[in-house]
Design a protein around this motif. Structure first.
Motif, PDB file in Angstrom:
ATOM      1  N   LEU A 169      97.251  48.774  28.496  1.00 32.03           N
ATOM      2  CA  LEU A 169      97.022  49.347  27.165  1.00 32.03           C
ATOM      3  C   LEU A 169      96.506  48.291  26.199  1.00 32.03           C
ATOM      4  CD1 LEU A 169     100.165  51.659  26.791  1.00 32.03           C
ATOM      5  CD2 LEU A 169      97.913  52.200  27.760  1.00 32.03           C
ATOM      6  N   ALA A 170      96.993  47.054  26.354  1.00 33.17           N
ATOM      7  CA  ALA A 170      96.505  45.951  25.512  1.00 33.17           C
ATOM      8  C   ALA A 170      95.025  45.707  25.771  1.00 33.17           C
ATOM      9  CB  ALA A 170      97.304  44.680  25.801  1.00 33.17           C
ATOM     10  N   GLY A 171      94.628  45.770  27.042  1.00 32.06           N
ATOM     11  CA  GLY A 171      93.221  45.581  27.386  1.00 32.06           C
ATOM     12  C   GLY A 171      92.343  46.671  26.809  1.00 32.06           C
ATOM     13  N   PHE A 322     110.938  48.493  35.932  1.00 30.09           N
ATOM     14  CA  PHE A 322     110.782  49.617  35.016  1.00 30.09           C
ATOM     15  C   PHE A 322     109.454  49.513  34.258  1.00 30.09           C
ATOM     16  CE2 PHE A 322     115.220  48.513  35.586  1.00 30.09           C
ATOM     17  CZ  PHE A 322     115.788  49.725  35.950  1.00 30.09           C
ATOM     18  N   GLY A 323     108.872  50.666  33.954  1.00 24.19           N
ATOM     19  CA  GLY A 323     107.570  50.662  33.298  1.00 24.19           C
ATOM     20  C   GLY A 323     107.463  51.623  32.139  1.00 24.19           C
ATOM     21  N   LEU A 324     106.223  52.077  31.887  1.00 24.90           N
ATOM     22  CA  LEU A 324     105.961  52.978  30.767  1.00 24.90           C
ATOM     23  C   LEU A 324     106.762  54.269  30.882  1.00 24.90           C
ATOM     24  CD1 LEU A 324     102.076  52.721  30.298  1.00 24.90           C
ATOM     25  CD2 LEU A 324     103.800  52.171  28.572  1.00 24.90           C
ATOM     26  N   ALA A 325     106.843  54.816  32.074  1.00 20.25           N
ATOM     27  CA  ALA A 325     107.551  56.089  32.262  1.00 20.25           C
ATOM     28  C   ALA A 325     109.032  55.978  31.925  1.00 20.25           C
ATOM     29  CB  ALA A 325     107.373  56.578  33.700  1.00 20.25           C
ATOM     30  N   GLN A 354      99.341  58.171  28.633  1.00 17.29           N
ATOM     31  CA  GLN A 354      99.908  59.335  29.314  1.00 17.29           C
ATOM     32  C   GLN A 354      99.411  59.420  30.750  1.00 17.29           C
ATOM     33  OE1 GLN A 354     102.363  61.252  27.912  1.00 17.29           O
ATOM     34  NE2 GLN A 354     102.524  61.913  30.041  1.00 17.29           N
ATOM     35  N   LYS A 355      98.175  59.033  30.967  1.00 19.54           N
ATOM     36  CA  LYS A 355      97.633  59.043  32.331  1.00 19.54           C
ATOM     37  C   LYS A 355      98.350  58.032  33.220  1.00 19.54           C
ATOM     38  CE  LYS A 355      92.973  60.814  31.453  1.00 19.54           C
ATOM     39  NZ  LYS A 355      91.517  60.525  31.510  1.00 19.54           N
ATOM     40  N   VAL A 356      98.697  56.881  32.643  1.00 23.30           N
ATOM     41  CA  VAL A 356      99.454  55.880  33.402  1.00 23.30           C
ATOM     42  C   VAL A 356     100.828  56.446  33.763  1.00 23.30           C
ATOM     43  CG1 VAL A 356     100.568  53.624  33.326  1.00 23.30           C
ATOM     44  CG2 VAL A 356      98.261  53.891  32.404  1.00 23.30           C
ATOM     45  N   ILE A 357     101.488  57.054  32.797  1.00 23.07           N
ATOM     46  CA  ILE A 357     102.809  57.645  33.026  1.00 23.07           C
ATOM     47  C   ILE A 357     102.744  58.725  34.100  1.00 23.07           C
ATOM     48  CG2 ILE A 357     104.608  59.074  31.975  1.00 23.07           C
ATOM     49  CD1 ILE A 357     104.089  57.541  29.346  1.00 23.07           C
TER      50      ILE A 357
END
Length: 383
Positions: A169-171, A322-325, A354-357
C-alpha cells in the motif's frame, strides 16, 4: 423348601441376564467415555484457571532492546503499555536497554527474577539473549511482538507481520504521488540490506507496479538503524537524482530521511508507526512531508497477545504471522494523507487494500525469500 430356593435362584439369574442384555458396554466404548470425561474435566479446569486470572495480580514486563525516541519501531512497542493497562487492567513495567547487546541478557534475567507473569519484547535484536533466558527459566512465559524466529523455545511465542502487505500500500501511495508530480521514479532507503528490511522493499516495489507497471525504484541502505546523519546523506543523493518520494524503512535512521525531505521540499513515507502523528506537535514541518506511513499496529497486537496469554490461548513454541486481514498492519490515514493525496488516489489505495485482504492480489511471498530473488526484483526496477 429346596424347590422354593431353586425357583428364587432361577428368577434371580434370569433377571440378571435380562439386565445384562439391556446394557452391554464394550471396553472401547468405556475407554472413549472415560477419555471424553477426562478431556471435558481438563477443559473445564483450564477454563476455570483462565477465568481465575485476576488482572490486578497479573504483571507484564516489556523489555525494549533499543532506544526510545525513534518515532518508529521501539516507540510503537512503548506505546502499547497504556492500552494494555487500560483495556486489560494489568500492571505493566518496562526496561529500555539501548543498543548495547551485552545488556539484553542481564535485563531479561532480572525480569525473570522479578516475578512477571509474562515478559514481552520486540525485534530480532535480542534473539540470542531471549533464547538463553527462556531455556534457563522454562517456567517463564515470553512473547516477542515482532520477530522472525521460526523455531522458538517451548515457552516463547513469536508474532510476525506481513511487512510486504503494508508496504504494498505504501508503494501504491508513492507511485500515485510520483504520477501527480509527473515522475516515473520513487526511492527506498533501508536501514540495512537484510531479509527483514527487503520484505518492505519487495512489497513497496510491487505496490508501486500495481499503479504504474513501468515505474523505477532507486534503492539505498544506511547500514544502521540509528545513524540519522548517514540516512540524510543517502536521501539527499536520491532526491537530487530527480525523484520526490522516498519510503524510509530504517527505524530511527529514517528521521534523517524526513529531515532531508524538509530541506529539499520533497516527500517521505514513514514506517512502523504513524510518524506524522508522532511528529506533528514537536516538529510539524517534518510531519507535513510524510504522505503516509506503513504501520504495524503493535499496540493492538500487544493487547490481543496479552489477553490471549491471560486466557491460556497462546501457542507457545510457535510463530504466527498476521497481516491486513487481521488488522495487524496497514497505512496511516490521517490529515496529512488526506492533504497530500487526492480523494481519487485514496480511493484507489482503498480498493487495492480490499483486494489484498480478499486474496485477489498476487504478491511475491517474502517469508524466507532468498537473496537471489530479492536481487532479481530490485534489479528489474533499477533506473
Amino acid at each position: 423348601m429346596k424347590k422354593l430356593t431353586a425357583a428364587l435362584l432361577a428368577m434371580s439369574m434370569t433377571a440378571g441376564l435380562l439386565a445384562g442384555c439391556g446394557a452391554p458396554e464394550p471396553e472401547e466404548t468405556k475407554a472413549a467415555a472415560e477419555t471424553a470425561e477426562t478431556s471435558a474435566e481438563a477443559e473445564e479446569d483450564s477454563s476455570e484457571a483462565a477465568e481465575a486470572v485476576n488482572p490486578e495480580d497479573y504483571k507484564v514486563g516489556l523489555m525494549i532492546p533499543g532506544n526510545l525516541g525513534d518515532k518508529s519501531f521501539f516507540d510503537a512497542a512503548f506505546n502499547s503499555i497504556e492500552p494494555i493497562k487500560e483495556q486489560l487492567g494489568v500492571t505493566v513495567e518496562y526496561v529500555e536497554c539501548g543498543t548495547d547487546t551485552s545488556k539484553f541478557y542481564p535485563a531479561l534475567v532480572d525480569m525473570c527474577e522479578a516475578g512477571y507473569d509474562l515478559i514481552l519484547t520486540i525485534s530480532s535484536n535480542n534473539d540470542d539473549a531471549l533464547v538463553q533466558a527462556a531455556e534457563e527459566y522454562p517456567d517463564q512465559k515470553f512473547i516477542n511482538l515482532d520477530d522472525e524466529m521460526t523455531n522458538p523455545p517451548a515457552n516463547v511465542y513469536i508474532m510476525g507481520t506481513k511487512n510486504n502487505e503494508m508496504s504494498f500500500l505504501a508503494g501504491a501511495a508513492g507511485a500515485l504521488k510520483a504520477a501527480e508530480l509527473g515522475e516515473n521514479t520513487i526511492g527506498f532507503v533501508g536501514g540495512m540490506d537484510i531479509p527483514g528490511i527487503n520484505e518492505f522493499l519487495v512489497g513497496y516495489i510491487e505496490g508501486a507496479q500495481a499503479i504504474n507497471p513501468d515505474i523505477k525504484v532507486s534503492t539505498s541502505y544506511v547500514g544502521s538503524f540509528t545513524d540519522t546523519a548517514k540516512a540524510k546523506e543517502n536521501a539527499l543523493l536520491l532526491y537530487n537524482s530527480g525523484l520526490s518520494v522516498i519510503f524510509a524503512a530504517a527505524g530511527q535512521s529514517g528521521l534523517g530521511v524526513i529531515d532531508a525531505a524538509v530541506e529539499q521540499g520533497k516527500y517521505v513515507i514513514g514506517v512502523d508507526s504513524d510518524q506524522a502523528a508522532a511528529l506533528k506537535d514537536s516538529q510539524p514541518d517534518m510531519a507535513a512531508v510524510i504522505i503516509t506511513s506503513a504501520i504495524k499496529n503493535i499496540s493492538d497486537n500487544a493487547v490481543k497477545a496479552v489477553d490471549r496469554a491471560m486466557k491460556g490461548e497462546i501457542p507457545y513454541g510457535t510463530r504466527e504471522v498476521f497481516g491486513l486481514a487481521d488488522g495487524a498492519v496497514g497505512i496511516a490515514e490521517n490529515e496529512f494523507y488526506e492533504q497530500l493525496l487526492s480523494e481519487e488516489d485514496r480511493a484507489q489505495i482503498e480498493e487495492l487494500k480490499q483486494k489484498v485482504i480478499d486474496g485477489e492480489v498476487e504478491m511475491t511471498p517474502t517469508e524466507g525469500i532468498t537473496t537471489e530473488k530479492i536481487n532479481e526484483i530490485r534489479e528489474a526496477v533499477r533506473p
